[in-house]
Design a protein around this motif. Structure first.
Motif, mmCIF file in Angstrom:
data_model
loop_
_atom_site.group_PDB
_atom_site.id
_atom_site.type_symbol
_atom_site.label_atom_id
_atom_site.label_comp_id
_atom_site.label_asym_id
_atom_site.label_seq_id
_atom_site.Cartn_x
_atom_site.Cartn_y
_atom_site.Cartn_z
ATOM 1 N N CYS A 1 0.823 -1.208 0.000
ATOM 2 C CA CYS A 1 0.000 0.000 0.000
ATOM 3 C C CYS A 1 0.860 1.262 0.000
ATOM 4 O O CYS A 1 0.600 2.197 -0.771
ATOM 5 C CB CYS A 1 -0.920 -0.034 1.214
ATOM 6 N N SER A 2 1.895 1.303 0.833
ATOM 7 C CA SER A 2 2.709 2.516 0.875
ATOM 8 C C SER A 2 3.473 2.724 -0.421
ATOM 9 O O SER A 2 3.632 3.855 -0.886
ATOM 10 C CB SER A 2 3.643 2.524 2.092
ATOM 11 N N ALA A 3 3.909 1.627 -1.067
ATOM 12 C CA ALA A 3 4.569 1.744 -2.372
ATOM 13 C C ALA A 3 3.580 2.253 -3.418
ATOM 14 O O ALA A 3 3.904 3.148 -4.215
ATOM 15 C CB ALA A 3 5.165 0.399 -2.791
ATOM 16 N N GLU A 4 2.352 1.708 -3.411
ATOM 17 C CA GLU A 4 1.322 2.129 -4.371
ATOM 18 C C GLU A 4 0.993 3.615 -4.215
ATOM 19 O O GLU A 4 0.915 4.358 -5.201
ATOM 20 C CB GLU A 4 0.044 1.298 -4.186
ATOM 21 N N ILE A 5 0.836 4.047 -2.979
ATOM 22 C CA ILE A 5 0.480 5.454 -2.718
ATOM 23 C C ILE A 5 1.580 6.386 -3.210
ATOM 24 O O ILE A 5 1.314 7.389 -3.881
ATOM 25 C CB ILE A 5 0.196 5.675 -1.214
ATOM 26 N N LEU A 6 2.823 6.042 -2.911
ATOM 27 C CA LEU A 6 3.937 6.897 -3.313
ATOM 28 C C LEU A 6 4.089 6.930 -4.841
ATOM 29 O O LEU A 6 4.319 7.988 -5.429
ATOM 30 C CB LEU A 6 5.236 6.423 -2.650
ATOM 31 N N LEU A 7 3.911 5.785 -5.484
ATOM 32 C CA LEU A 7 4.002 5.734 -6.949
ATOM 33 C C LEU A 7 2.897 6.570 -7.587
ATOM 34 O O LEU A 7 3.142 7.299 -8.550
ATOM 35 C CB LEU A 7 3.928 4.285 -7.443
ATOM 36 N N GLU A 8 1.692 6.497 -7.028
ATOM 37 C CA GLU A 8 0.598 7.287 -7.588
ATOM 38 C C GLU A 8 0.828 8.774 -7.339
ATOM 39 O O GLU A 8 0.502 9.611 -8.178
ATOM 40 C CB GLU A 8 -0.755 6.785 -7.067
ATOM 41 N N ALA A 9 1.435 9.085 -6.207
ATOM 42 C CA ALA A 9 1.771 10.483 -5.912
ATOM 43 C C ALA A 9 2.794 11.022 -6.911
ATOM 44 O O ALA A 9 2.819 12.214 -7.211
ATOM 45 C CB ALA A 9 2.309 10.610 -4.481
ATOM 46 N N LYS A 10 3.625 10.118 -7.458
ATOM 47 C CA LYS A 10 4.632 10.517 -8.448
ATOM 48 C C LYS A 10 4.047 10.561 -9.861
ATOM 49 O O LYS A 10 4.767 10.764 -10.828
ATOM 50 C CB LYS A 10 5.819 9.536 -8.441
ATOM 51 N N GLY A 11 2.739 10.298 -9.971
ATOM 52 C CA GLY A 11 2.088 10.438 -11.267
ATOM 53 C C GLY A 11 1.832 9.144 -12.027
ATOM 54 O O GLY A 11 1.303 9.167 -13.129
ATOM 55 N N PHE A 12 2.216 8.004 -11.435
ATOM 56 C CA PHE A 12 1.905 6.728 -12.098
ATOM 57 C C PHE A 12 0.448 6.389 -11.790
ATOM 58 O O PHE A 12 -0.027 6.654 -10.694
ATOM 59 C CB PHE A 12 2.845 5.623 -11.602
#
Length: 113
Positions: free
Chosen positions: A50-61
């Motif tokens: 979850c934390s990886a997903e959130i950070l990746l989405e925050a980076k625009g993925f």
């Protein structure tokens, strides 16, 4: 979204099974302790994903799904293709958030239909 829903369903089912074991009267404490340990491990993995997903989405993925199995991580991203720089960024974030080695991370761009 399909992969994410499937992942959630599998996780819910695992958790349900583990809860049944933990709440069972006919099982030895050692079996219950194993179930508790499994639940803790599952929760830990879920938090890392979850934390990886959130950070990746925050980076625009977009529509990122991170699935950890043992010491491997699968990353699905909604994209027609990814540049080397984007792959490196995804890898970096997943390594940082999950502790999984870069060579064990598989990144799959999936085109939006």
């Amino acid at each position: 979204e399909g992969a994410n829903i499937l992942k959630e369903q599998t996780r819910a089912k695992n958790k349900e099974t583990l809860m049944e074991i933990i709440n069972s009267d006919n099982l030895p404490d050692s079996a219950k302790q194993d179930a508790v340990d499994s639940m803790i491990a599952l929760t830990d993995i879920a938090q890392k994903e979850c934390s990886a997903e959130i950070l990746l989405e925050a980076k625009g993925f977009e529509d990122v799904v991170v699935s950890i199995t043992g010491d491997m991580a699968d990353v699905i991203v909604a994209a027609t293709e990814l540049t080397d720089a984007q792959r490196a960024q995804i890898e970096d974030i997943v390594v940082r958030k999950t502790g999984i080695a870069a060579e064990n991370i598989i990144i799959s761009p999936v085109a939006e239909n």
